[in-house]
Design an enzyme around this catalytic site. Structure first.
Site: not given
Ligand code: F6R
Length: 606
Positions: A2, A27, A75, A99-100, A479, A483, A486, A502, A601
């Site tokens: 949001c 976001r 969102w 938002n929330g 990671e 990446k 996602e 295993h 985000k």
């Molecule tokens: C993946 C990604 C998420 C964030 C997670 C935590 O690319 O960006 O996995 O790392 O949502 O977000 P923050 O760092 O803002 O607490």
């Protein structure tokens, strides 16, 4: 998650609201809307879909005009994405964007229905809008103060009252909201990029402070209507930093910004060749005395914590527990006032990480946060903050924030190791100097993009792939795998290479892609054996390794070689090809790289 923008000033606000909302697209959202004061009435336009859908609708139905308005990108949480559920919500007298999550909205709704109110949407937000209307007796601030005493949950709200056609009202708790102070008017926004084009001066609203914005100024008061004086911050982000700057996607831009981001993050934390985190309030004496260290975070930030664990344990000899924040907060962790709990977060607003922080504080631990967004909730609530200086990260998939989080983990590990007497001053300086070389090394390997583009072209038809590694390479592979999945939507898992036989190796069939990270010299031979095992079962292997270890070429189908550094520093280099491979795979598959489906985000709800 949001986005809110609001404006009251001398200029027509509709384009300004849409422009501001477009800066918050990162976001994540599924619908958008605005409410504008037009000739003394509140006019609302809203639509499911992207901002372009809202603009199209306004083109068809007529665009409102006015100099005071609020806007929102939603969102969905309560109720599916739809025109009706989109914000703003309200009636002829009051309109809000929110938002929330309002936890007790059901009981409020029942109460309001008993009072004769009716509801059109499935949202919790409409309940708040109607509650505001219920309490409104001519003074908006009174009505807002009444409402925030009754609602439970998280909120950032922008509010219009028909009777006050040149004013925007705002209040927040546990969701971010800033007030921007412009020359021709004033703003509310969920984040700084939304207002950067118009002003750099802003401040943050503290929980339950109520702001009244008018053309010439902003008044802030507490819930008892006592005036509050706010300190103005000046955003040091340049506008270009919040724009794509010629790159096709924010993600590509942010991958390329990593050398600068790391330099800017580590430079102020190194003094006379030694790590120096004291400016954050974390002294060597404090570091020496902690019994246990926990690192708690979500997603990519948690993966940075995993690298932190490997490095701290290896060089400082202190046990580190890494936890996913959503697990930590409910597993009744054993924490005492002798422990250090480190929270890592790019946004500083992640709901689970914030809750983990609060829990750690309740249990008496020292809390230290590693956060990118200044003044965010996690930063403000923790005892010690080490800000990363990555600048705004717009792409949903985190890249440069991860790189700077790692660099802070290294500095902390070096400082801890030295404070605990696990390494000498010379060794500590040697390691610090090695870290300082990382930005230049990354700059050099950014040219690997063509190689990674080619590798990506071999992955696009895969349904599933494996990332494997051992030790630090395994921590890093988590990671890489996240990446890739996602943003390219290819199913991917990361596995400790030694664990494959295993169970998981049964998945390996002809042509299955496997990406092996093999940068750790003490584990190289063992990883190589695991690569041979999957290759023998038909896997197509990409190996990310260091120069000089690629001799056994027959072992991998594709190679990415990296310059040599100390073993513990190699993840900082190997992250680049992983990011590129994910990026180009998504681009070649035609995915929406910067805004992957279903993702936001900043995850400010549980
Ligand atoms: C993946 C990604 C998420 C964030 C997670 C935590 O690319 O960006 O996995 O790392 O949502 O977000 P923050 O760092 O803002 O607490």
């Amino acid at each position: 998650m949001c986005g809110i923008v609001g404006y009251t000033g001398k200029n027509d606000c509709v384009d300004l609201l849409i422009d501001g909302l477009s800066k918050l697209e990162y976001r994540g959202y599924d619908s958008a809307g605005i409410a504008v004061m037009c000739d003394g009435q509140i006019e609302v336009k809203k639509s499911k879909g992207r901002l372009a859908d809202l603009e199209k609708k306004m083109g068809e139905e007529g665009k409102p005009h006015g100099t005071c308005g609020i806007g929102h990108t939603r969102w969905a949480t309560h109720g599916e994405p739809s025109d009706i559920n989109s914000h703003p919500h309200g009636n002829k007298r009051v309109s809000i964007v929110h938002n929330g999550i309002i936890e007790n909205y059901r009981e409020i709704k029942e109460f309001l229905i008993d009072q004769g109110y009716s509801f059109v949407s499935e949202t919790d937000t409409e309940t708040v809008a109607k509650l505001l209307d219920y309490y409104y007796e001519g003074n908006p601030v009174d009505a807002i103060a009444h409402v925030i005493k009754e609602i439970r949950g998280s909120y950032a709200m922008g509010i219009l009252f028909r009777d006050f056609p040149d004013k925007v009202y705002a209040v927040r708790k546990d969701s971010p909201l800033i007030i921007g102070l412009g020359e021709d008017g004033n703003f509310i926004a969920s984040d700084v990029p939304a207002i950067l084009k118009y002003t750099r001066n802003y401040y943050l609203l503290e929980p339950n402070e109520i702001a009244t914005l008018s053309v010439n100024g902003v008044d802030v008061c507490d819930i008892h209507k006592n005036p509050v004086k706010k300190e103005v911050n000046v955003a040091d982000w340049d506008l270009d930093a919040a724009e794509k700057g010629g790159y096709e996607h924010f993600m590509l831009k942010e991958i390329n910004e990593q050398p600068t981001a790391i330099r800017t993050t580590i430079a102020p934390r190194i003094s006379e060749g030694m790590p120096y985190l004291e400016e954050s309030g974390m002294t060597k004496e404090m570091l020496r005395d902690y019994n246990r260290i926990y690192i708690v975070a979500c997603g990519t930030a948690m993966h940075a914590g995993l690298i932190g664990k490997y490095v701290i344990e290896r060089i400082a000899g202190i046990e580190v527990t890494v936890d996913i924040a959503s697990e930590f907060r409910y597993r009744n962790p054993i924490i005492t006032d002798k422990d250090l709990v480190i929270l890592i977060s790019q946004s500083g607003e992640t709901a689970d990480t914030l809750a983990a922080l609060k829990l750690a504080k309740e249990k008496g631990a020292t809390t230290m946060s590693v956060v990118n967004v200044k003044g965010s909730s996690i930063a403000r609530e923790s005892d010690v903050v080490v800000y990363t200086h990555a600048g705004p990260e717009i792409s949903v998939a985190s890249t440069k924030a991860y790189a700077v989080q790692l660099s802070v983990m290294y500095l902390l590990a070096f400082e801890l190791a030295y404070a605990k007497g696990a390494i000498s001053k010379e060794k500590c300086m040697e390691l610090t100097a090695e870290l300082q070389k990382v930005p230049d090394k990354i700059q050099d390997i950014l040219v690997l993009k063509e190689r990674c583009q080619f590798i990506a072209s071999r992955l696009i038809n895969a349904e599933s792939l494996l990332y494997i590694g051992r030790g630090l390479d395994y921590a890093l592979s988590m990671e890489g795998s996240l990446k890739l999945k996602e943003i390219s939507y290819i199913h991917s898992e990361s596995y400790a290479a030694g664990e494959l036989k295993h169970g998981t190796i049964s998945l390996v069939t002809d042509d299955m892609p496997v990406i092996a990270i093999a940068t750790q010299s003490d584990l190289f031979e063992k990883t190589l054996s695991n690569i041979k095992e999957v290759k023998a079962r038909g896997a197509k292997v990409t190996m990310i390794c260091r120069e000089g270890t690629e001799d056994d070429k027959a072992v991998a189908n594709h190679l990415v070689t990296l310059p040599n550094m100390d073993d513990i520093m190699m993840p900082m280099l190997a992250l680049v090809p992983m990011q590129y491979i994910a990026y180009y795979t998504a681009v070649l598959k035609g995915c929406d790289v910067d805004k992957p489906r279903n993702l936001a985000k900043s995850v400010t709800v549980e």
